[in-house]
Design a protein around this motif. Sequence first.
Motif, PDB file in Angstrom:
ATOM      1  N   TYR A  16       7.863 -12.898   3.932  1.00 41.35           N
ATOM      2  CA  TYR A  16       6.912 -11.784   3.860  1.00 41.35           C
ATOM      3  C   TYR A  16       6.795 -11.278   2.416  1.00 41.35           C
ATOM      4  O   TYR A  16       5.698 -11.029   1.923  1.00 41.35           O
ATOM      5  N   ALA A  19       4.746 -13.625   0.351  1.00 45.73           N
ATOM      6  CA  ALA A  19       3.328 -13.505   0.705  1.00 45.73           C
ATOM      7  C   ALA A  19       2.702 -12.250   0.094  1.00 45.73           C
ATOM      8  O   ALA A  19       1.589 -12.297  -0.427  1.00 45.73           O
ATOM      9  N   VAL A  20       3.415 -11.143   0.129  1.00 47.84           N
ATOM     10  CA  VAL A  20       2.895  -9.899  -0.457  1.00 47.84           C
ATOM     11  C   VAL A  20       2.759 -10.034  -1.966  1.00 47.84           C
ATOM     12  O   VAL A  20       1.764  -9.592  -2.549  1.00 47.84           O
ATOM     13  N   TRP A  23      -0.224 -12.540  -2.502  1.00 46.67           N
ATOM     14  CA  TRP A  23      -1.526 -12.042  -2.013  1.00 46.67           C
ATOM     15  C   TRP A  23      -1.419 -10.566  -1.654  1.00 46.67           C
ATOM     16  O   TRP A  23      -1.343 -10.213  -0.465  1.00 46.67           O
ATOM     17  N   GLY A  25      -3.507  -8.404  -1.416  1.00 43.27           N
ATOM     18  CA  GLY A  25      -4.621  -7.939  -0.602  1.00 43.27           C
ATOM     19  C   GLY A  25      -4.303  -7.914   0.888  1.00 43.27           C
ATOM     20  O   GLY A  25      -4.934  -7.172   1.644  1.00 43.27           O
ATOM     21  N   LEU A  26      -3.322  -8.715   1.328  1.00 44.12           N
ATOM     22  CA  LEU A  26      -2.962  -8.733   2.746  1.00 44.12           C
ATOM     23  C   LEU A  26      -2.455  -7.365   3.220  1.00 44.12           C
ATOM     24  O   LEU A  26      -3.021  -6.793   4.147  1.00 44.12           O
ATOM     25  N   PRO A  27      -1.405  -6.811   2.615  1.00 41.60           N
ATOM     26  CA  PRO A  27      -0.965  -5.487   3.073  1.00 41.60           C
ATOM     27  C   PRO A  27      -1.952  -4.385   2.694  1.00 41.60           C
ATOM     28  O   PRO A  27      -2.026  -3.361   3.361  1.00 41.60           O
ATOM     29  N   ARG A  29      -5.206  -4.537   2.904  1.00 41.97           N
ATOM     30  CA  ARG A  29      -6.192  -4.466   3.987  1.00 41.97           C
ATOM     31  C   ARG A  29      -5.614  -3.785   5.220  1.00 41.97           C
ATOM     32  O   ARG A  29      -6.275  -2.985   5.863  1.00 41.97           O
ATOM     33  N   LEU A  30      -4.392  -4.119   5.543  1.00 45.81           N
ATOM     34  CA  LEU A  30      -3.762  -3.548   6.732  1.00 45.81           C
ATOM     35  C   LEU A  30      -3.533  -2.040   6.602  1.00 45.81           C
ATOM     36  O   LEU A  30      -3.526  -1.326   7.598  1.00 45.81           O
ATOM     37  N   THR A  34      -8.342  -0.877   0.532  1.00 47.86           N
ATOM     38  CA  THR A  34      -9.427  -1.688  -0.016  1.00 47.86           C
ATOM     39  C   THR A  34     -10.709  -0.863  -0.059  1.00 47.86           C
ATOM     40  O   THR A  34     -10.819   0.174   0.592  1.00 47.86           O
ATOM     41  N   THR A  40      -9.498  -5.481  -3.111  1.00 44.57           N
ATOM     42  CA  THR A  40      -8.357  -4.679  -3.545  1.00 44.57           C
ATOM     43  C   THR A  40      -8.470  -4.423  -5.038  1.00 44.57           C
ATOM     44  O   THR A  40      -8.704  -5.354  -5.810  1.00 44.57           O
ATOM     45  N   ARG A  49       2.905  -5.662  -5.711  1.00 47.60           N
ATOM     46  CA  ARG A  49       3.709  -6.858  -5.998  1.00 47.60           C
ATOM     47  C   ARG A  49       5.201  -6.585  -6.134  1.00 47.60           C
ATOM     48  O   ARG A  49       6.008  -7.337  -5.563  1.00 47.60           O
TER      49      ARG A  49
END
Length: 90
Positions: A16, A19-20, A23, A25-27, A29-30, A34, A40, A49
């Motif tokens: 995880y 990934a954060v 990217w 933008g993943l967390p 967006r959640l 954004t 983002t 990051r």
Amino acid sequence: MRVGLLRKVGVATAAYGVAVAAWPGLPARLSGLTDEGGRTAAATGISLRPPGWRDAAGGAAPAPAPKGRRSGPPSPSGSRPTSGTRHCSD
């Protein structure tokens, strides 16, 4: 303490975190960080990051931890110090 479970949670947390960090933008967006177009901001990515790196490092630490002793004082090289450090960093 179940060392197998500790290792699995560590590996999942490390994945995880990677990934954060890769990217952010993943967390974003959640959590609604954004704009209307789903993009983002650069500053948001920069701020997301470091926690990803922390999670990657903290999650990777218990993965190779040796199994601690069942009786006697805790082993300094066992999983208890590793999991304690992980929990304190959160």
